[in-house]
Scaffold this active site. Structure first.
Site, PDB file in Angstrom:
ATOM      1  N   ASP A  66      -3.015  37.432 -21.290  1.00  0.00           N
ATOM      2  CA  ASP A  66      -3.091  38.215 -22.421  1.00  0.00           C
ATOM      3  C   ASP A  66      -1.649  38.494 -23.191  1.00  0.00           C
ATOM      4  O   ASP A  66      -1.646  39.010 -24.379  1.00  0.00           O
ATOM      5  CB  ASP A  66      -3.924  39.475 -22.000  1.00  0.00           C
ATOM      6  CG  ASP A  66      -4.615  39.991 -23.286  1.00  0.00           C
ATOM      7  OD1 ASP A  66      -4.832  39.184 -24.476  1.00  0.00           O
ATOM      8  OD2 ASP A  66      -5.036  41.323 -23.305  1.00  0.00           O
ATOM      9  N   HIS A  73       1.242  44.842 -21.214  1.00  0.00           N
ATOM     10  CA  HIS A  73       1.147  44.161 -22.501  1.00  0.00           C
ATOM     11  C   HIS A  73       0.662  44.966 -23.627  1.00  0.00           C
ATOM     12  O   HIS A  73       0.961  44.430 -24.689  1.00  0.00           O
ATOM     13  CB  HIS A  73       0.386  42.685 -22.352  1.00  0.00           C
ATOM     14  CG  HIS A  73      -0.912  42.796 -21.804  1.00  0.00           C
ATOM     15  ND1 HIS A  73      -1.174  42.801 -20.704  1.00  0.00           N
ATOM     16  CD2 HIS A  73      -1.991  42.806 -22.748  1.00  0.00           C
ATOM     17  CE1 HIS A  73      -2.458  42.635 -20.410  1.00  0.00           C
ATOM     18  NE2 HIS A  73      -3.094  42.811 -21.506  1.00  0.00           N
TER      19      HIS A  73
END
Length: 969
Positions: free
Chosen positions: A106, A375
């Site tokens: 991701d 993230h």
């Protein structure tokens, strides 16, 4: 906590129960933060027994195993290693297991640092997904989604890793069913916030598998498997089942999956496919055993990342700049706190501080710094509420570590506990009142440093004295931020990992500190200025002469005095205007940058004030929208230092320090500082990957969206150069950076956005950030040879500025500092050469045995009861800062003896070399060796030569990790 309540706790509880209900079922899990919250707060004893069993059977597999799945673009290597180590330590201590595969599905783009770190951590394969859409299409067509990645040019095949790029479907199951208008494969439905539904019925639960539709379902799944099979070289297809926030109701999920898998396997002759539940390890083992020869990818990264031409994910390089800054300050404070505590434990075994409580204080900051590397954390791609959680956790951890550091210094000075102590880390807002104060300054680097610290004082006549009562060079001047305060700059000279104590006294009449005198220049209309100035305002130190143009109040040129090279150099603030209405075209948001056109200059008038004194000159420029505007949104404070005789001023002299003040912006504006020079750079820019290595960034002339697609992240270092001269920018937080013209470099400093994209609105992901940001950048100008010598140590000096603590020590004259500060200023407990960096010096506190067989036995025998932390094991990491061939001297391998290196801490009894996160003994670490054209034989690789008698040779770019045990501990 909300995610735990809404779904994450249910994922672990129901998945563990369902895995026990079917021997064929498997599952992979990544982030330890969620797992640990479940393990410590939700899991029953029965669940815990089952987890142990499932791990033994290989049916539950932890992949990556860090606290989070960290971002790759805007994180610093130190913090990536920290969060990985934090998760791995828990897994090894609790289960005796060590993750061996990565699942970086991701992060928004992929850095070349990551494959190196994962190889160093003992992984056998790496998996990524988000790379540029057109590049992925091309790799997919040509069956090149799998390769052996040599992420570091210097380490090359010694730290390479097999890498799998997910195909266009990425990590989620495609939900479309050709035979129904309902979705398929997601029988859980969607998680509901903040509370799970009472009746267990979730929105968008997929069409259940029944006797009547099972054949159609199987056909749909097989068609997708075959489509993907065409993109890979082996007949093994990785088919990820799930997506974000799935498996919170695992029984309905597994029961439908079971039916489908059984049906396909019963009809495998007809379908030409067999299917099985698998972990990531099962998949990579299957590919590895095919024994194919793989292509090698060099050290080029996959940044930036676009999902389509007008969706360049380059906005997050700057989003929430304040959070990015706090995250780095917290990381730097943790680094200082760890080494100070390690010294305290070694040298003051009988000290009065409770070690267990101290470790908890450090752990609160380890956890907070690890967590924000997510993230959707430091990237600025979270909602304001989540951003506040990250910030609060960081501030709480920082407060704990500041308290700990202050109490260690107190204890080592045997100071009375009733002395008023408060500590502040590089924070100008802690004013010293007009009484005698002590300033304690700790240097966390393993090098001697000479630098300035700034403290805010309420009195302009000040004297500063060291431990022996000698006067210390200092300069006091009116404060930039406040009319009632003064900034006191103190020249400090501190050996590695040591602290000094300075007495700051208000004086009547007799002045000891130099005074900075201010001259204000009239505001100039830069649009009407006569461009051909004849006279310039010079600001000079031993390294540079900077000229300012009195017609515009802007910088005009910098001359590097040693070579007499002059570079024309001007700086201006500009704003990109962006669209907020999806009906009108591409938008900018937390992730994306989509400018309407070229950047627009923000100011028509600039005011100038020059504050000059013996030690430093500060040039204050204020940028106004026009000549009569009342307020400014932008300012630059440029500082140049002059170091007196007898001090090593090399680094100080060579840096031009700039602090910017930007904001509040208007809505849908993105603010950049553009530095334009006459260097013929051919629009080539260099930026770092995570403060570890440099990437070359040629300008790419895209037809669509060329501005945003030529933005790159800078974490610590960016530069432009021509044949002779280099201009380097060193940063203390991440930014977006670009070269939009020859000889130019621009840094995005701030963003404020609002848009009506439904997804952004429903997740509160508009970036209406009305803050003022104050980032700092150091400029270094010089020949390539000179800047090569300076940039690594300077970048770390900016990252790890000295920790400043204030205290009014009670009881008359202070005693001289204890054993930590030796009487000779030049002795230091640990000193490294300038090409080696002390990456880590800490006491992790893990209780696991470093003998693997012993650790596995104690987990099996359930002997891992909560005991006291282990304070005898010191974690040491040393990193070589240079690439092969980068510098004739500094790129050489360095041989050091760890016993003599650490003798200032105590007598070394034993040293064990470990993998990056500490869980493997390097002598027993064997990694899969994937066949390439270069190395045809497949087998196991064993990476490092071990240290006999504590002597190690550290080669360019190596990061070496050790456990060190001292006598008497």
């Amino acid at each position: 906590q909300e995610s735990m309540h809404a779904y994450a706790a249910n994922v672990y509880s129901t998945v563990v129960e369902e895995l026990m209900n079917g021997k064929q079922r498997k599952f992979i899990a990544v982030e330890q933060e969620f797992f640990r919250l479940w393990w410590d707060g939700v899991a029953t004893d029965k669940h815990k027994k089952q987890v142990h069993q499932l791990l033994q059977e290989g049916r539950l597999e932890f992949v990556i195993g860090g606290q989070v799945m960290h971002d790759e673009a805007v994180t610093l290597i130190d913090d990536q290693i920290l969060q990985l180590t934090e998760g791995h330590g828990f897994l090894y201590e609790t289960f005796g297991i060590r993750p061996q595969f990565s699942w970086h599905v991701d992060p928004f783009g992929a850095s070349a640092t990551t494959p190196t770190l994962f190889a160093l951590a003992g992984f056998n394969a790496h998996l990524i997904s988000r790379i540029d859409y057109d590049l992925k299409d091309d790799m997919q067509k040509n069956k090149k989604l799998q390769f052996v990645w040599q992420g570091s040019p210097s380490l090359s095949e010694r730290q390479e890793i097999f890498t799998h790029v997910m195909d266009q479907y990425s990590y989620c199951t495609p939900p479309q069913l050709p035979f129904s208008n309902r979705s398929g494969f997601y029988w859980n439905g969607n998680a509901v916030f903040p509370d799970p539904p009472k009746d267990g019925v979730y929105p968008d639960m997929s069409l259940p598998v029944t006797d009547t539709n099972i054949h159609l379902y199987a056909q749909t799944m097989v068609a997708n498997i075959k489509e993907r099979a065409a993109w890979f070289q082996t007949s093994d297809v990785l088919w990820p089942w799930g997506c974000d926030k799935q498996f919170f109701n695992a029984s309905v999920q597994y029961s439908n999956m079971d039916l489908l898998l059984d049906y396909i396997n019963k009809h495998s002759d007809e379908f030409g496919v067999t299917v099985q539940y698998a972990t990531l390890g099962d998949y990579f083992q299957a590919v590895y055993s095919r024994n194919l020869t793989w292509e090698i990818r060099d050290s080029q990264d996959f940044l930036p990342y676009s999902t389509e031409p007008f969706q360049a994910w380059t906005g997050f390089y700057t989003s929430r700049s304040t959070l990015k800054g706090i995250a780095r300050r917290a990381s730097s404070l943790l680094y200082a706190g760890e080494s100070l505590f390690t010294q305290y434990v070694q040298k003051h075994p009988a000290g009065s501080i409770c070690k267990c409580r101290a470790l908890k204080q450090l752990q609160s900051l380890r956890w907070a710094v690890s967590e924000v590397q997510h993230h959707d954390g430091i990237t600025g791609t979270e909602s304001p509420k989540v951003k506040d959680m990250y910030t609060n956790n960081l501030m709480y951890g920082m407060l704990n570590v500041k308290k700990l550091m202050a109490s260690i210094i107190f204890d080592m000075n045997n100071a009375k506990k009733d002395g008023d102590v408060y500590s502040s880390v590089y924070n100008k807002h802690s004013r010293i009142p007009g009484v005698d104060q002590y300033v304690v300054v700790y240097n966390p680097l393993a090098w001697n440093i000479t630098t300035f610290i700034t403290v805010s004082v309420s009195h302009p006549t000040m004297g500063v004295y060291d431990e022996l009562g000698h006067s210390v060079p200092a300069q006091v001047q009116s404060s930039v931020e406040s009319h009632s305060a003064y900034d006191l700059y103190i020249l400090v000279e501190i050996s590695g990992l040591s602290y000094r104590k300075y007495n700051v006294k208000p004086l009547n009449g007799k002045q000891s500190a130099f005074i900075g005198r201010s001259v204000k220049y009239k505001r100039k209309d830069i649009t009407r200025a006569d461009q051909n100035s004849q006279r310039f305002l010079p600001v000079v130190n031993n390294c540079y002469q900077v000229l300012f143009d009195p017609n515009t109040n802007l910088m005009h040129s910098i001359t590097e005095r040693e070579t007499n090279q002059t570079v024309q150099l001007t700086q201006e603030f500009l704003e990109y205007h962006v669209n907020g209405d999806v009906a009108k075209g591409p938008i900018s948001d937390n992730y994306l940058f989509a400018p309407n056109g070229s950047a627009v200059p923000v100011s028509k008038a600039v005011a100038l004030e020059v504050v000059s004194g013996k030690l430093l000159t500060e040039i204050r420029q204020y940028f106004y929208s026009n000549v009569t505007a009342q307020n400014y949104t932008y300012a630059v404070y440029t500082r140049m230092y002059t170091v007196p005789e007898g001090y090593d001023g090399n680094l100080l002299c060579h840096r031009i320090e700039q602090e910017y003040r930007v904001g509040p912006l208007e809505i849908n504006r993105e603010a950049v500082l553009r530095t334009s020079t006459n260097l013929n750079t051919k629009q080539l820019l260099y930026t770092d990957n995570n403060g570890y290595q440099i990437q070359k960034r040629p300008f790419k002339a895209y037809v669509d969206n060329p501005v945003a697609r030529n933005y790159y992240p800078v974490v610590q270092t960016a530069y432009i150069e021509d044949n002779t001269t280099r201009l380097m920018l060193l940063t203390e937080r991440a930014h977006g950076v670009s070269s939009q013209g020859n000889g130019q470099v621009e840094v995005m400093l701030h963003r404020r956005l609002w848009n009506n994209l439904q997804w952004n609105l429903s997740n509160n992901l508009t970036l209406n950030d009305s803050s003022v940001v104050r980032p700092v950048i150091w400029l270094i100008l010089g020949t390539k040879a000179v800047s090569n010598i300076l940039y690594q140590t300077s970048g770390l000096a900016l990252e790890h500025r000295p920790v400043v603590m204030f205290g009014a020590l009670s009881g008359g004259k202070p005693k001289l500092p204890g054993q930590l500060q030796q009487h000779s200023v030049h002795e230091s407990p640990v000193t490294l050469p300038p090409n080696l960096h002390l990456q880590t010096l800490s006491i992790p506190g893990w209780r696991y045995s470093s003998d693997h067989a012993e650790q596995v036995r104690s987990v099996l025998m359930d002997e891992q009861k909560q005991g006291d932390a282990d304070f005898s094991r010191v974690l040491l990491r040393i990193r070589h800062l240079y690439e092969v061939g980068e510098d004739p001297v500094l790129s050489q391998p360095v041989t050091i003896n760890l016993k003599s290196l650490l003798q200032g801490l105590g007598s070394v009894k034993q040293v064990e070399e470990r993998s990056l996160t500490g869980t493997w003994d390097v002598n027993t670490l064997t990694q899969w060796k994937w066949k390439t054209a270069k190395s045809p034989s497949k087998g196991f690789s064993n990476s490092t030569e071990t240290s006999e008698n504590c002597t190690v040779t550290i080669h360019p770019k190596e990061i070496r990790t050790f456990f060190v045990y001292f006598q008497g501990q």
